[in-house]
Design an enzyme around this catalytic site. Structure first.
Site, short mmCIF file in Angstrom:
data_model
loop_
_atom_site.label_atom_id
_atom_site.label_comp_id
_atom_site.label_asym_id
_atom_site.label_seq_id
_atom_site.Cartn_x
_atom_site.Cartn_y
_atom_site.Cartn_z
N SER A 45 0.83 -1.20 0.00
CA SER A 45 0.00 0.00 0.00
C SER A 45 0.88 1.26 0.00
O SER A 45 1.73 1.42 -0.86
CB SER A 45 -0.96 -0.04 1.20
OG SER A 45 -1.97 0.94 1.07
N ASP A 158 -5.83 -3.36 -2.51
CA ASP A 158 -4.78 -3.10 -1.53
C ASP A 158 -4.18 -4.37 -0.94
O ASP A 158 -4.89 -5.26 -0.48
CB ASP A 158 -5.38 -2.25 -0.41
CG ASP A 158 -4.32 -1.57 0.44
OD1 ASP A 158 -3.47 -2.27 1.01
OD2 ASP A 158 -4.36 -0.33 0.53
#
Length: 350
Positions: A45, A158
């Site tokens: 991320s 993510d």
């Protein structure tokens, strides 16, 4: 017989945490000052965004841009979307690619990899080749916030959903010693704090002020004599009976509003809450708190089975997931946490 000893390969695993990820800049600064230069960079991320910039040698320029972010500038990068996520995420990635990192992963000065999640199967996806911008865009696609990314026949989101701190990827890429940065270790401290009674008292006082203002406004009707003498657009002056009806209607409105305010302090079952009862959070806050809890729990589970040799855990509970404008605070926390970890680095000969 003498055995040849090689220098250990050092891997840096930068964890997820949205806006708290600016703390990675502070970590990297402290490591550089200590003479520690990672051989392998991995990120999940926001960790992939900062990590790729570091591997491309553009960290200082990107950090300077981050420190210039204000709320208005952050809002300007939000390309709102109606399906798949609140934001497309293309504005920020296109800007980042044009100004900081244009290379492919194979062209970087240090081996780099990042983590994403297959939305259809839940599989962990390691991205180590090809366009850096595409890989990072997939790794930061927080569900509900950014739209998923289509990549090689997969729909990716993510990487923090499955591997918030990518220690395992660093080891797979050949790291002997892994330095892990966990941005989620401290987040539950925010949710576990006792209620601030001064804030509660202020909230009650605010309700009372609103109510008193409403009473004051509605308890000042025009006097019957004035109403009769003032010009009217209708057929004639307002009669005392008409004025009385308006007065009753006004008082009914006050009682209705008062009841609405009182219901704000009652539980679903109808009982009044104690003064220290927390308010019901907004939908966005519920989602963000849920992501915090999920990533913290997954991080603990993953690192219990495969712990890093050195763990850096900045204290970031005061930084929200969307507080991208608070870069200075996050960077300072990352730097301070790394200073505390220096003895552990020395123990490993770094």
């Amino acid at each position: 017989m003498n055995k040849l000893r090689r220098k250990p390969i050092v891997g840096l695993a930068l964890g997820s945490g949205s806006a708290r990820g600016w703390a990675h800049f502070g970590v990297l600064h402290a490591l550089r000052e200590a003479g520690v230069s990672p051989d392998i960079i991995c990120g999940t991320s926001i960790g992939s965004l900062v990590g790729a910039t570091y591997a491309a040698g553009e960290m200082d320029g990107f950090e300077e841009w981050v420190l210039g972010l204000g709320k208005r500038k952050v809002f300007g990068f939000m390309d709102f979307n109606l399906g798949g996520g609140l934001l497309k995420g293309e504005k920020i990635i296109d800007f980042w690619r044009e100004n900081f990192v244009q290379e492919t992963m194979e062209e970087l000065g240090a081996p780099f990899g990042c983590v994403a999640t297959d939305l259809q199967t839940g599989a962990e996806v390691w991205m180590r080749k090809g366009s850096i911008a595409e890989a990072v865009r997939a790794s930061i696609a927080l569900p509900g916030l950014f739209t998923p990314v289509s990549h090689e026949g997969r729909l990716l989101v993510d990487g923090g959903l499955v591997n918030p701190v990518p220690v395992s990827l660093a080891r797979a890429m050949g790291a002997d010693i892994v330095i892990a940065v966990d941005l989620n270790a401290d987040i539950m401290r925010k949710h576990m704090k006792p209620v601030d009674m001064s804030e509660t008292e202020l909230r009650i006082h605010t309700r009372e002020v609103h109510l008193s203002q409403l009473h004051a406004e509605l308890q000042e009707p025009v006097a019957p004599s004035e109403a009769q003498s003032s010009p009217q657009e209708g057929p004639g002056p307002v009669s005392p009976v008409g004025w009385s009806g308006k007065w009753k209607s006004s008082m009914t409105s006050v009682k209705t509003l008062s009841s609405s305010f009182m219901r704000m302090g009652r539980k679903e079952g109808g009982e009044e809450e104690d003064d220290d009862s927390p308010r019901v959070p907004s939908l966005v806050n519920v989602v963000m708190a849920s992501v915090n809890i999920m990533q913290m729990r997954i991080t603990r589970s993953r690192m219990a089975g495969d712990p890093a040799e050195v763990l850096i855990a900045p204290r970031l509970s005061h930084i929200g997931l969307m507080d991208f404008h608070r870069g200075r605070e996050s960077i300072d926390e990352g730097y301070a946490a790394t200073q505390l970890a220096l003895p552990s680095l020395r123990d490993w000969g770094l």
